[in-house]
Design an enzyme around this catalytic site. Structure first.
Site, short mmCIF file in Angstrom:
data_model
loop_
_atom_site.label_atom_id
_atom_site.label_comp_id
_atom_site.label_asym_id
_atom_site.label_seq_id
_atom_site.Cartn_x
_atom_site.Cartn_y
_atom_site.Cartn_z
N HIS A 1 38.00 40.59 40.99
CA HIS A 1 38.29 39.71 39.86
C HIS A 1 38.93 38.41 40.35
O HIS A 1 39.32 38.27 41.49
CB HIS A 1 39.16 40.39 38.80
CG HIS A 1 40.61 40.55 39.15
ND1 HIS A 1 41.55 40.91 38.22
CD2 HIS A 1 41.28 40.38 40.31
CE1 HIS A 1 42.74 40.96 38.79
NE2 HIS A 1 42.61 40.66 40.06
N CYS B 1 45.94 36.24 42.88
CA CYS B 1 44.91 36.76 41.97
C CYS B 1 44.04 35.63 41.42
O CYS B 1 43.06 35.90 40.72
CB CYS B 1 45.53 37.58 40.85
SG CYS B 1 45.82 39.29 41.34
N HIS C 1 38.79 38.57 44.68
CA HIS C 1 39.41 39.56 45.57
C HIS C 1 39.32 40.89 44.85
O HIS C 1 39.10 40.93 43.63
CB HIS C 1 40.87 39.19 45.88
CG HIS C 1 41.71 39.24 44.65
ND1 HIS C 1 41.75 38.22 43.75
CD2 HIS C 1 42.47 40.23 44.14
CE1 HIS C 1 42.53 38.56 42.73
NE2 HIS C 1 42.98 39.77 42.93
N HIS D 1 40.49 45.05 43.85
CA HIS D 1 41.55 46.04 43.67
C HIS D 1 40.93 47.42 43.62
O HIS D 1 39.81 47.60 43.15
CB HIS D 1 42.29 45.82 42.34
CG HIS D 1 43.15 44.61 42.31
ND1 HIS D 1 44.39 44.55 42.91
CD2 HIS D 1 42.97 43.39 41.75
CE1 HIS D 1 44.93 43.35 42.71
NE2 HIS D 1 44.07 42.62 42.01
N ASP E 1 32.70 49.92 38.23
CA ASP E 1 32.89 50.24 39.64
C ASP E 1 31.97 49.40 40.53
O ASP E 1 30.77 49.28 40.26
CB ASP E 1 32.61 51.73 39.87
CG ASP E 1 33.04 52.20 41.26
OD1 ASP E 1 34.02 51.64 41.79
OD2 ASP E 1 32.40 53.12 41.79
N HIS E 2 32.56 48.79 41.57
CA HIS E 2 31.83 47.93 42.51
C HIS E 2 31.20 46.72 41.83
O HIS E 2 30.13 46.25 42.23
CB HIS E 2 30.78 48.72 43.30
CG HIS E 2 31.41 49.60 44.33
ND1 HIS E 2 32.00 50.81 44.03
CD2 HIS E 2 31.58 49.44 45.66
CE1 HIS E 2 32.49 51.35 45.13
NE2 HIS E 2 32.25 50.54 46.13
N GLU F 1 46.86 48.93 38.90
CA GLU F 1 46.13 47.87 39.60
C GLU F 1 46.46 47.91 41.08
O GLU F 1 45.61 47.67 41.94
CB GLU F 1 46.46 46.50 39.00
CG GLU F 1 45.61 45.39 39.61
CD GLU F 1 45.91 44.05 38.96
OE1 GLU F 1 45.01 43.49 38.33
OE2 GLU F 1 47.05 43.57 39.09
NI NI Z 1 44.18 40.68 41.41
#
Ligand code: NI
Length: 134
Positions: A13, A32, A38, A40, A78-79, A123
């Site tokens: 995100h 972020c 990047h 998580h 996911d992914h 997170e």
């Molecule tokens: Ni982040």
């Protein structure tokens, strides 16, 4: 009584507002707001509240909850890049808070109204959100 099913998903995100400059986004959202995104490793706990079914001895069959999480959360997020791949976040900043609300809404729609629902979303190991509809 409550029972819980746990699941994980990985997603990328970027936290930013289109109407803010890169400098302002960076000062508010820090790492972020990295322009190239990047990732998580999210951990999700889905807590179902209810009573023991006298016939089965279950509050709810956790296989049902597992399949629900897989269909509504893992197959969707996911992914993925939450900003670019997921219409849910086309106009919604993908903070852990907003992700928790989106997930809760998706699960709530699929769950029998007789059950209570709350979710807990990690997170990172240290940043955790709890949401139960309010
Ligand atoms: Ni982040």
């Amino acid at each position: 009584m409550k029972v819980c099913r746990r699941a994980t998903f990985n997603a990328a995100h970027r936290l930013y507002r289109k109407d803010w400059s890169d400098e302002k986004n960076l000062s508010i959202f820090g790492k972020c707001s990295n322009p190239n995104f990047h990732g998580h490793n999210y951990t999700l706990e889905v807590w179902i509240e209810g009573e023991i079914d006298q016939e089965t001895g279950y509050l709810i069959d956790l296989k049902i909850v597992k399949d629900l999480i897989n269909e509504e959360v893992q197959e969707r997020f996911d992914h993925r890049n939450l900003n670019l791949d997921c219409p849910e976040f086309a106009n919604l900043n993908p903070t852990a808070e907003n992700i928790a609300v989106v997930i809760w809404d998706l699960l709530r729609k699929r769950l029998d109204p007789k059950y209570g629902l709350s979710i807990k979303l990690w997170e990172t190991q240290n940043n955790i959100i709890v949401y139960d509809g309010k």
